[in-house]
Write a protein that holds these residues in place. Sequence first.
Motif, PDB file in Angstrom:
ATOM      1  N   LEU A  87      -9.283  11.047 -12.169  1.00 55.22           N
ATOM      2  CA  LEU A  87     -10.177  12.184 -11.965  1.00 55.22           C
ATOM      3  C   LEU A  87      -9.601  13.452 -12.595  1.00 55.22           C
ATOM      4  O   LEU A  87     -10.336  14.253 -13.194  1.00 55.22           O
ATOM      5  CB  LEU A  87     -10.411  12.403 -10.467  1.00 55.22           C
ATOM      6  CG  LEU A  87     -11.192  11.312  -9.741  1.00 55.22           C
ATOM      7  CD1 LEU A  87     -11.286  11.629  -8.259  1.00 55.22           C
ATOM      8  CD2 LEU A  87     -12.588  11.144 -10.329  1.00 55.22           C
ATOM      9  N   THR A  88      -8.289  13.648 -12.470  1.00 51.90           N
ATOM     10  CA  THR A  88      -7.661  14.815 -13.079  1.00 51.90           C
ATOM     11  C   THR A  88      -7.825  14.796 -14.591  1.00 51.90           C
ATOM     12  O   THR A  88      -8.123  15.820 -15.222  1.00 51.90           O
ATOM     13  CB  THR A  88      -6.169  14.867 -12.707  1.00 51.90           C
ATOM     14  OG1 THR A  88      -6.038  14.911 -11.290  1.00 51.90           O
ATOM     15  CG2 THR A  88      -5.500  16.090 -13.311  1.00 51.90           C
ATOM     16  N   ALA A  89      -7.639  13.620 -15.201  1.00 56.28           N
ATOM     17  CA  ALA A  89      -7.807  13.504 -16.652  1.00 56.28           C
ATOM     18  C   ALA A  89      -9.251  13.768 -17.065  1.00 56.28           C
ATOM     19  O   ALA A  89      -9.506  14.440 -18.065  1.00 56.28           O
ATOM     20  CB  ALA A  89      -7.358  12.114 -17.112  1.00 56.28           C
ATOM     21  N   ILE A  90     -10.202  13.257 -16.281  1.00 55.26           N
ATOM     22  CA  ILE A  90     -11.617  13.489 -16.604  1.00 55.26           C
ATOM     23  C   ILE A  90     -11.959  14.972 -16.484  1.00 55.26           C
ATOM     24  O   ILE A  90     -12.648  15.538 -17.345  1.00 55.26           O
ATOM     25  CB  ILE A  90     -12.513  12.636 -15.691  1.00 55.26           C
ATOM     26  CG1 ILE A  90     -12.325  11.140 -15.997  1.00 55.26           C
ATOM     27  CG2 ILE A  90     -13.983  13.019 -15.853  1.00 55.26           C
ATOM     28  CD1 ILE A  90     -13.038  10.218 -15.032  1.00 55.26           C
ATOM     29  N   PHE A  91     -11.499  15.627 -15.426  1.00 51.06           N
ATOM     30  CA  PHE A  91     -11.769  17.055 -15.245  1.00 51.06           C
ATOM     31  C   PHE A  91     -11.242  17.872 -16.423  1.00 51.06           C
ATOM     32  O   PHE A  91     -11.854  18.858 -16.837  1.00 51.06           O
ATOM     33  CB  PHE A  91     -11.145  17.557 -13.951  1.00 51.06           C
ATOM     34  CG  PHE A  91     -11.883  17.123 -12.707  1.00 51.06           C
ATOM     35  CD1 PHE A  91     -13.104  16.500 -12.794  1.00 51.06           C
ATOM     36  CD2 PHE A  91     -11.344  17.338 -11.453  1.00 51.06           C
ATOM     37  CE1 PHE A  91     -13.780  16.085 -11.665  1.00 51.06           C
ATOM     38  CE2 PHE A  91     -12.009  16.934 -10.317  1.00 51.06           C
ATOM     39  CZ  PHE A  91     -13.227  16.306 -10.424  1.00 51.06           C
ATOM     40  N   SER A  92     -10.078  17.467 -16.947  1.00 48.68           N
ATOM     41  CA  SER A  92      -9.493  18.233 -18.055  1.00 48.68           C
ATOM     42  C   SER A  92     -10.323  18.124 -19.328  1.00 48.68           C
ATOM     43  O   SER A  92     -10.223  18.985 -20.207  1.00 48.68           O
ATOM     44  CB  SER A  92      -8.068  17.741 -18.327  1.00 48.68           C
ATOM     45  OG  SER A  92      -8.073  16.395 -18.784  1.00 48.68           O
ATOM     46  N   ALA A  93     -11.134  17.068 -19.444  1.00 50.17           N
ATOM     47  CA  ALA A  93     -11.961  16.898 -20.642  1.00 50.17           C
ATOM     48  C   ALA A  93     -13.344  17.516 -20.491  1.00 50.17           C
ATOM     49  O   ALA A  93     -14.105  17.534 -21.468  1.00 50.17           O
ATOM     50  CB  ALA A  93     -12.103  15.404 -20.954  1.00 50.17           C
ATOM     51  N   LEU A  94     -13.698  18.028 -19.305  1.00 51.93           N
ATOM     52  CA  LEU A  94     -15.030  18.584 -19.068  1.00 51.93           C
ATOM     53  C   LEU A  94     -14.986  20.109 -19.148  1.00 51.93           C
ATOM     54  O   LEU A  94     -13.970  20.728 -18.832  1.00 51.93           O
ATOM     55  CB  LEU A  94     -15.541  18.152 -17.691  1.00 51.93           C
ATOM     56  CG  LEU A  94     -15.595  16.646 -17.416  1.00 51.93           C
ATOM     57  CD1 LEU A  94     -16.154  16.385 -16.023  1.00 51.93           C
ATOM     58  CD2 LEU A  94     -16.418  15.931 -18.463  1.00 51.93           C
ATOM     59  N   PRO A  95     -16.084  20.715 -19.546  1.00 47.86           N
ATOM     60  CA  PRO A  95     -16.119  22.185 -19.578  1.00 47.86           C
ATOM     61  C   PRO A  95     -16.145  22.778 -18.176  1.00 47.86           C
ATOM     62  O   PRO A  95     -16.630  22.154 -17.221  1.00 47.86           O
ATOM     63  CB  PRO A  95     -17.425  22.469 -20.330  1.00 47.86           C
ATOM     64  CG  PRO A  95     -18.276  21.266 -20.092  1.00 47.86           C
ATOM     65  CD  PRO A  95     -17.340  20.099 -20.010  1.00 47.86           C
ATOM     66  N   ARG A  96     -15.597  23.974 -18.034  1.00 48.42           N
ATOM     67  CA  ARG A  96     -15.593  24.645 -16.728  1.00 48.42           C
ATOM     68  C   ARG A  96     -16.995  25.107 -16.324  1.00 48.42           C
ATOM     69  O   ARG A  96     -17.322  25.156 -15.139  1.00 48.42           O
ATOM     70  CB  ARG A  96     -14.644  25.839 -16.760  1.00 48.42           C
ATOM     71  CG  ARG A  96     -13.182  25.437 -16.906  1.00 48.42           C
ATOM     72  CD  ARG A  96     -12.279  26.653 -16.828  1.00 48.42           C
ATOM     73  NE  ARG A  96     -10.877  26.280 -16.920  1.00 48.42           N
ATOM     74  CZ  ARG A  96     -10.130  25.930 -15.890  1.00 48.42           C
ATOM     75  NH1 ARG A  96     -10.670  25.923 -14.677  1.00 48.42           N
ATOM     76  NH2 ARG A  96      -8.875  25.607 -16.033  1.00 48.42           N
ATOM     77  N   GLN A  97     -17.816  25.470 -17.298  1.00 50.14           N
ATOM     78  CA  GLN A  97     -19.177  25.923 -17.002  1.00 50.14           C
ATOM     79  C   GLN A  97     -20.078  24.705 -16.828  1.00 50.14           C
ATOM     80  O   GLN A  97     -20.787  24.287 -17.747  1.00 50.14           O
ATOM     81  CB  GLN A  97     -19.685  26.827 -18.133  1.00 50.14           C
ATOM     82  CG  GLN A  97     -18.872  28.086 -18.324  1.00 50.14           C
ATOM     83  CD  GLN A  97     -18.954  29.000 -17.104  1.00 50.14           C
ATOM     84  OE1 GLN A  97     -19.979  29.046 -16.425  1.00 50.14           O
ATOM     85  NE2 GLN A  97     -17.883  29.731 -16.834  1.00 50.14           N
ATOM     86  N   ARG A  98     -20.037  24.128 -15.651  1.00 47.49           N
ATOM     87  CA  ARG A  98     -20.831  22.943 -15.349  1.00 47.49           C
ATOM     88  C   ARG A  98     -21.241  23.003 -13.890  1.00 47.49           C
ATOM     89  O   ARG A  98     -20.701  23.781 -13.102  1.00 47.49           O
ATOM     90  CB  ARG A  98     -20.015  21.665 -15.605  1.00 47.49           C
ATOM     91  CG  ARG A  98     -18.843  21.506 -14.646  1.00 47.49           C
ATOM     92  CD  ARG A  98     -18.168  20.150 -14.746  1.00 47.49           C
ATOM     93  NE  ARG A  98     -17.190  19.967 -13.678  1.00 47.49           N
ATOM     94  CZ  ARG A  98     -15.909  20.280 -13.753  1.00 47.49           C
ATOM     95  NH1 ARG A  98     -15.427  20.802 -14.872  1.00 47.49           N
ATOM     96  NH2 ARG A  98     -15.106  20.088 -12.721  1.00 47.49           N
ATOM     97  N   ARG A  99     -22.179  22.159 -13.514  1.00 47.67           N
ATOM     98  CA  ARG A  99     -22.558  22.009 -12.122  1.00 47.67           C
ATOM     99  C   ARG A  99     -21.894  20.733 -11.603  1.00 47.67           C
ATOM    100  O   ARG A  99     -21.923  19.698 -12.255  1.00 47.67           O
ATOM    101  CB  ARG A  99     -24.082  21.888 -11.972  1.00 47.67           C
ATOM    102  CG  ARG A  99     -24.850  23.100 -12.464  1.00 47.67           C
ATOM    103  CD  ARG A  99     -24.862  24.236 -11.448  1.00 47.67           C
ATOM    104  NE  ARG A  99     -23.565  24.824 -11.205  1.00 47.67           N
ATOM    105  CZ  ARG A  99     -22.976  25.722 -12.014  1.00 47.67           C
ATOM    106  NH1 ARG A  99     -23.546  26.107 -13.117  1.00 47.67           N
ATOM    107  NH2 ARG A  99     -21.788  26.226 -11.690  1.00 47.67           N
ATOM    108  N   THR A 100     -21.323  20.826 -10.406  1.00 44.13           N
ATOM    109  CA  THR A 100     -20.596  19.702  -9.825  1.00 44.13           C
ATOM    110  C   THR A 100     -21.127  19.428  -8.430  1.00 44.13           C
ATOM    111  O   THR A 100     -21.353  20.358  -7.647  1.00 44.13           O
ATOM    112  CB  THR A 100     -19.081  20.003  -9.749  1.00 44.13           C
ATOM    113  OG1 THR A 100     -18.615  20.352 -11.057  1.00 44.13           O
ATOM    114  CG2 THR A 100     -18.318  18.782  -9.247  1.00 44.13           C
ATOM    115  N   GLY A 101     -21.294  18.149  -8.120  1.00 51.07           N
ATOM    116  CA  GLY A 101     -21.745  17.748  -6.789  1.00 51.07           C
ATOM    117  C   GLY A 101     -20.858  16.667  -6.212  1.00 51.07           C
ATOM    118  O   GLY A 101     -20.567  15.673  -6.884  1.00 51.07           O
ATOM    119  N   LEU A 102     -20.411  16.864  -4.958  1.00 50.87           N
ATOM    120  CA  LEU A 102     -19.632  15.858  -4.228  1.00 50.87           C
ATOM    121  C   LEU A 102     -20.503  15.320  -3.102  1.00 50.87           C
ATOM    122  O   LEU A 102     -21.019  16.098  -2.293  1.00 50.87           O
ATOM    123  CB  LEU A 102     -18.349  16.464  -3.651  1.00 50.87           C
ATOM    124  CG  LEU A 102     -17.376  17.137  -4.624  1.00 50.87           C
ATOM    125  CD1 LEU A 102     -16.131  17.598  -3.878  1.00 50.87           C
ATOM    126  CD2 LEU A 102     -17.002  16.201  -5.744  1.00 50.87           C
TER     127      LEU A 102
END
Length: 817
Positions: free
Chosen positions: A209-224
């Motif tokens: 998950l940490t590796a995936i987060f590092s490849a995604l842009p910060r300006q995104r919508r996230t849902g848990l």
Amino acid sequence: MAQAVPTFGSPWTALQPRLSQPILDAVLSLGFESMTPVQEGTIPAFMQNSDVVVEAATGSGKTLAFVIPVLELLMRSTTRLAHSEVGAVIISPTRELARQIFGVLEEIIKLGGLDYKPYLVIGGSSSATDTADELAQMKELGPDILVGTPGRLEDILCGRLKRGNKTKSGTITASGGIRGRPSASAQRLEVLVLDEADRLLDMGFEASLTAIFSALPRQRRTGLFSATMSEGLSQLMRAGLRNPVRVQVQVQVQGRHGAGDDGGISERRIPLTLSVKYLVCPPDRKLAQILRHIQSNSAQKYIVYFSTCAAVDYFYKLLRRLLCPTAEIVPGGKQALRSERQRLARLFRVDYSVSVHSLHGQMVQKKRQSTYSAFAALPSGEAGILLCTDVASRGLDIPDVDCIIQWDPPTDPKSFAHRCGRTARAGRSGSALVFLNPGSEETYIDFLALRKIPMAPGAYLWQTEDGSITHDAPEGAVVCETSDDSDDEEPGLGGGEDDGRPEGEEGGAEEPADKAAKKKKKRRGLAVARYPADARSNELIALVRDIAAGDRDIYERGKLAFVSFVQSYLKHEAMYIFRAKELPIIEAARGFGLLHLPSMPELRKRPKGKFERYDIDTDTIPFLDSKREGQRLARLAAAKTKTQQPDKDDDAKLKRKKKKNNTDAWSNAKDEREQVRERRLVRMKKRDAAAEAKEKQLMDQINDPSLRELLAKDPLLVKQMLNQRDKSLRDMVKIAADKRGRQQPAATTQTLEEIVEDARRRRAQVSSDSSDSSDPEDDWEAMARKEKIRERLAAKTKRKRFSFNPGFSDEEGDGAD
């Protein structure tokens, strides 16, 4: 009288902001006329560009709550994604759940006529070629939405690790290593969804998950999204979300049975339409209770949960023999099959067929998917049993599941609600039953009540002489003692038919001292409640043992299942409730139909005399498969020949073993130690001689008589200055060489005397700072020797070739799956 909160809320047309017409038509065509509470609270917040954290009970409609906003956010994007760009990513902890989400997403896209391409990426490929073909197919398609498990998504979005740190299991960790090129770009990603987010953390996917987060842009919508929250999930919220909107949908009960007598409201973490019951009984009666439960109801679909994969495999083989015996799986021909069916008719009789399926995390992916699809495709009105581990406890929406049975309570208490949530979904009714062993496990009832999961006592089912099922114990039932019972325990009846508790435990203001002492003995595992004898259950166990005595596959799987069960029990997270000392382990062994007790440390100091060993030579138990039986007989013959005529290799092994376990006189051993010590001294003298020669060589290069006299007075200073940590003496030699070469003073800011004084001052400072230290690094001689050893080993070490099997990226951990 309890009052239920309505399961469904406002119509879809009442949403603000409004849904686009294609998505609205697709949802209505699926038959969903109204929203559930979780959908009504989540979809507007998610569509208004807010991060969301959603906690709701199982079966409340969380999948549509994030699938619809994902499509809406992509439709509102002003620019079209490129062929290799991904606009949304949905992460699931298990492959089955990922397939289910992908199916819902694909259906809505198809019904709405939307121009978006979803793609499913999960692990479990049988070979590297299959994985390469899947990646090539994905690149050719150019998907807009990826649905998958963390390991495979990490490979696609971050690039596959070619070299990295290797764990004991052979997998590569996400830290370090060299990555290949990503197969898809997430630079313009709009939305990220983590379904069953707490399970993602529990299964050890933090690094992915940490590796995936590092490849995604910060300006995104996230849902848990999850049915339960944990501390690790709170940390994930702080790391990956910005000012999230929290949506918490609670099931509430109002009225006299609520939080208090004043008509308050109490909270539940399970649906109101779900009835959860517990049954306290010895572990050797669980199998009989399951068969009687099936016989006492009409044709239904059941899911039975076990704690280990080995237990699933064993009971799958066993229940196939008990529920649907055929000539292929019963040895001895038609006469043996007829005889076994007659014995079964006394213990289990229904007028419909019952199919048996198994599912766990160690199965081959193709078989795992076919099993899941076959059980899910069973139409309503047909009977079937799915035996599984916690790999099938999260998020799966299997239609028409009527009853959940838990042979073992889950190792992780949070999984209890998820297991029960496979039934009573979307307003339908369902039931769940959990077996508890007598003793400390009864505390589990109060433990779950604190976690807002109420349970009611279940009825112990008896079988009469004519084979019918009843709740009443037969007349003249004899009390039998469990193996851990003590002689001074007061007889009592178990609570299977009433409340699952032994008699005499209603409690009171004061209790006699002897009762308190007996309770203390019970807490130590020295006393367990007595239960009335169940002759039909004992007859079933005898049949199971006869089956194991004729089928080596079932015999060996039973032993493995029992050992894995005990090991799982010892690792239980709620070990203050599930105490190993109070486990009726002899009854558990009988419940697994063992022919004999295995050699285990957990069986020490247990009354093994109460286990009746099956009278058979286990080497004579055959495999029903002729090929496996031939291989087994060949191994036995080879082992027997090897024992009778040991070869030269065996003689060599015996000699090595004798040399290792030396039994010579003490004087001979002392001589050997002296020789080893002498050889060590010789090596040390050689090292010292080489060091002295090096010092002498450097000293000869210094042509300043005053400096040589100064250094001769302090030889320890010379050694220190020659050490790798202080190269002052080498600098002196270089200065002296420069003098001789140029015949003029060297350009330096210090004289040789000042350099020597600085070295002395540093030595004194190090000595004062580390006077109390016992660190070997403070010994400069040891440091120098270690540095030489490192250099020598580095010169000899060759780079090892590294091979990586890309067939399985996401490891699923169900502990125990």
